[in-house]
Design an enzyme around this catalytic site. Structure first.
Site, PDB file in Angstrom:
ATOM      1  N   HIS A 182     -14.546  15.227 -17.177  1.00  0.00           N
ATOM      2  CA  HIS A 182     -14.050  16.484 -16.567  1.00  0.00           C
ATOM      3  C   HIS A 182     -14.259  17.668 -17.509  1.00  0.00           C
ATOM      4  O   HIS A 182     -13.396  17.989 -18.331  1.00  0.00           O
ATOM      5  CB  HIS A 182     -12.557  16.309 -16.243  1.00  0.00           C
ATOM      6  N   ASP A 230     -12.842  20.292  -7.620  1.00  0.00           N
ATOM      7  CA  ASP A 230     -11.889  20.666  -8.668  1.00  0.00           C
ATOM      8  C   ASP A 230     -11.739  22.183  -8.816  1.00  0.00           C
ATOM      9  O   ASP A 230     -12.712  22.925  -8.792  1.00  0.00           O
ATOM     10  CB  ASP A 230     -12.309  20.078 -10.007  1.00  0.00           C
ATOM     11  N   ASN A 253      -4.013  24.798 -14.946  1.00  0.00           N
ATOM     12  CA  ASN A 253      -3.793  24.174 -13.659  1.00  0.00           C
ATOM     13  C   ASN A 253      -4.215  22.704 -13.715  1.00  0.00           C
ATOM     14  O   ASN A 253      -5.375  22.438 -14.031  1.00  0.00           O
ATOM     15  CB  ASN A 253      -4.629  24.912 -12.609  1.00  0.00           C
ATOM     16  N   ASP A 289     -10.730  18.430 -19.161  1.00  0.00           N
ATOM     17  CA  ASP A 289     -10.604  19.638 -18.321  1.00  0.00           C
ATOM     18  C   ASP A 289     -10.913  20.885 -19.157  1.00  0.00           C
ATOM     19  O   ASP A 289     -10.270  21.929 -18.997  1.00  0.00           O
ATOM     20  CB  ASP A 289      -9.213  19.741 -17.677  1.00  0.00           C
ATOM     21  N   HIS A 335     -12.820  30.336 -20.699  1.00  0.00           N
ATOM     22  CA  HIS A 335     -12.693  31.595 -19.956  1.00  0.00           C
ATOM     23  C   HIS A 335     -12.998  32.754 -20.889  1.00  0.00           C
ATOM     24  O   HIS A 335     -12.553  32.761 -22.046  1.00  0.00           O
ATOM     25  CB  HIS A 335     -11.284  31.758 -19.377  1.00  0.00           C
ATOM     26  N   PRO A 394      -6.502  30.333 -15.023  1.00  0.00           N
ATOM     27  CA  PRO A 394      -5.937  29.140 -15.649  1.00  0.00           C
ATOM     28  C   PRO A 394      -7.021  28.329 -16.349  1.00  0.00           C
ATOM     29  O   PRO A 394      -8.165  28.318 -15.900  1.00  0.00           O
ATOM     30  CB  PRO A 394      -5.362  28.372 -14.460  1.00  0.00           C
ATOM     31  N   GLY A 395      -6.643  27.673 -17.431  1.00  0.00           N
ATOM     32  CA  GLY A 395      -7.586  26.771 -18.091  1.00  0.00           C
ATOM     33  C   GLY A 395      -7.597  26.962 -19.587  1.00  0.00           C
ATOM     34  O   GLY A 395      -7.272  28.033 -20.093  1.00  0.00           O
TER      35      GLY A 395
HETATM   36  N1  LIG Z   1      -7.875  23.567 -14.957  1.00  0.00           N
HETATM   37  C1  LIG Z   1      -7.830  24.864 -14.954  1.00  0.00           C
HETATM   38  O1  LIG Z   1      -6.799  25.444 -15.276  1.00  0.00           O
HETATM   39  N2  LIG Z   1      -8.895  25.595 -14.592  1.00  0.00           N
HETATM   40  C2  LIG Z   1     -10.097  25.107 -14.006  1.00  0.00           C
HETATM   41  C3  LIG Z   1     -10.028  24.954 -12.541  1.00  0.00           C
HETATM   42  C4  LIG Z   1      -8.704  24.569 -12.009  1.00  0.00           C
HETATM   43  O2  LIG Z   1      -8.418  23.363 -11.959  1.00  0.00           O
HETATM   44  O3  LIG Z   1      -7.940  25.453 -11.627  1.00  0.00           O
HETATM   45  C5  LIG Z   1     -11.216  26.061 -14.313  1.00  0.00           C
HETATM   46  O4  LIG Z   1     -12.336  25.882 -13.818  1.00  0.00           O
HETATM   47  O5  LIG Z   1     -10.990  27.015 -15.067  1.00  0.00           O
END
Ligand SMILES: NC(=O)N[C@@H](CC(=O)O)C(=O)O
Length: 449
Positions: A64, A158, A284, A311, A315, A329-330
């Site tokens: 992921h 996702d 998220n 994950d 960003h 988010p991320g």
């Molecule tokens: N995990 C995250 O917080 N962000 C993910 C997508 C998502 O699941 O919201 C992303 O692509 O930035």
């Protein structure tokens, strides 16, 4: 990169942290293991590496990862993400399809796959979108992606949940034809409208709209039942709550073909971090409570949760350094994942190094049906390997990570364990903790503003 790699002789490496031994890599495979490895004919001209005190693991596999290319190359590229992955000890990463354009056709998944091959630091396996444009309206061309050169086996929307139960049912049925799996982002959309953080005491105190645990648990329960109904295979992305561990455990007990992942950040961070309104902690699914952290650690230790997946979600600065409710988010994960697992699972006695190999390499490769990775450290196996110094510590600095973005939730934190070397089919991609031949073309550039 088709020339033969120089043989490598690892001196006194400890496979799985067990008895130190010599390990000879040649022609992309492990050709000898043991005291006589140095005397093997293939050892002539080998590069010797003193691996005393180092743990040797199968190369890590991330099921992921968000690489952002095509579309958001200001946040990450296949090149910068591959570099971060190799430095984190990975030899293969599965790339999520929430790019622009969305990876929902054979053309886009082939583009991402070929970019990964050209860069050559890790194998990049594209994940295909379940629905066209990830819009949750109609199924994408799953078969065309499966039969493309990228040979997609994992499908996910996702970032969004496949919330329509009929579409989810159809996707689960469809992927059976090629032994695929649907990786669900379990988030009931109606229960999470406007959600900003975990719903609980802290969200109430801060006045932020909550993302209740039940929004995850309800979708996992539904999808396990659908999976049973059509006799297919389900993977649960970034499982984050104690209740979700119970739902997956119950489904596994009755024989459902379900697997689950937990992220490194959900193994250690909690919703209390939202009190400073620093969006670096916005993710998220959201950071949960101490009780959830304890439950996902226990679930990972007892096998209810099959894998750790990063994950990794880079960003750009402007998408993170803004108001909490506006921020994307991320969080980054590739270069810190192994250290976090060492701190939370190994140092606590919950997993040994064989367990780390299982949850960070063997199981993710198996779930993604990826041959050649996640194999044992044994003679004849592909030399996809990572060498770790378990006693080293390091202080995380986002600005020093290879990712094009800097949004690590571990900024300034001291973490245990360093990846010393990574080998992809016998060729070092990382040596002495540094990228080897950091020529990843236009991919490795300056960080976006
Ligand atoms: N995990 C995250 O917080 N962000 C993910 C997508 C998502 O699941 O919201 C992303 O692509 O930035």
């Amino acid at each position: 990169m088709t020339d033969r790699p120089v043989p490598v002789l690892l001196r006194h490496a400890a496979p799985y942290g067990e008895e130190p031994t010599d390990v000879l890599l040649a022609d992309g495979v492990i050709v000898a293991l043991g005291a006589d490895a140095a005397a093997h004919p293939a050892a002539a001209g080998a590069q010797e590496i003193d691996a005393t005190g180092r743990v040797l693991l199968p190369g890590l596999v991330d099921l992921h990862t968000h690489l952002r290319e095509p579309g958001r190359e200001d946040a990450e590229t296949v090149g910068t993400g591959s570099a971060a992955a190799a430095l984190g000890g990975y030899t293969a990463v599965f790339a999520m399809p929430n790019t622009d354009p969305v990876a929902d056709t054979a053309g886009v998944v082939e583009q991402v796959f070929r970019l990964g091959q050209d860069i050559g630091l890790v194998d990049v396996l594209p994940i295909g979108a379940v629905t066209v444009g990830r819009k949750g309206e109609r199924l994408a061309e799953l078969g065309a992606m499966a039969t493309s050169v990228a040979a997609v086996r994992v499908f996910s929307d996702d970032g969004d949940c496949v919330s329509d139960p009929m579409l989810m049912r159809r996707a689960l049925e469809y992927v059976k034809a090629f032994d695929g799996v649907v990786a669900q982002h379990a988030q009931e959309p109606r229960l999470t409208v406007g959600a900003q953080m975990h719903e609980g005491a802290v969200s109430a105190r801060l006045g932020l709209t909550g993302w209740p645990a039940v929004a995850e648990e309800a979708i996992i329960a539904r999808d396990c039942l659908l999976t049973d109904h059509v006799d297919s295979r389900l993977h649960v992305c970034h499982l984050s709550t104690a209740g979700s561990v119970d739902v997956v455990a119950a489904a596994k007990a009755r024989g459902t073909a379900v697997t689950a992942e937990v992220t490194p950040h959900h193994l250690v961070l909690t919703d209390e971090l939202a009190v400073g309104y620093d969006p670096v902690f916005k993710v998220n699914p959201p950071l949960r409570t101490d009780a959830d952290v304890a439950a996902v650690r226990a679930g990972l230790a007892d096998g209810t949760i099959d894998i750790v997946a990063t994950d990794h979600a880079p960003h750009a600065q402007q998408d993170k350094e803004c108001e909490w409710d506006q921020a994307s988010p991320g969080m980054l994960g590739l270069q810190t994942a192994l250290s976090v697992v060492l701190e939370t699972m190994v140092r606590t006695g919950l997993l040994d190094w064989r367990g780390v190999a299982r949850v960070m390499s063997e199981n993710p490769a198996r779930i993604g049906r990826l041959a050649g990775h996640g194999r044992p450290v044994a003679v004849g196996e592909p030399a996809n390997l990572t060498l770790v110094d378990p006693d080293a510590t390091w202080v995380v600095r986002g600005s020093e990570l290879a990712s094009r973005s800097a949004n690590t939730p571990f900024e300034g934190r001291e973490l245990p364990g360093r990846v010393v070397a990574t080998f992809l089919r016998g060729r070092p991609t990382v040596l002495d903790g540094q990228l080897v031949g950091a020529d990843v073309g236009a991919g490795l550039g300056t960080r976006g503003e």
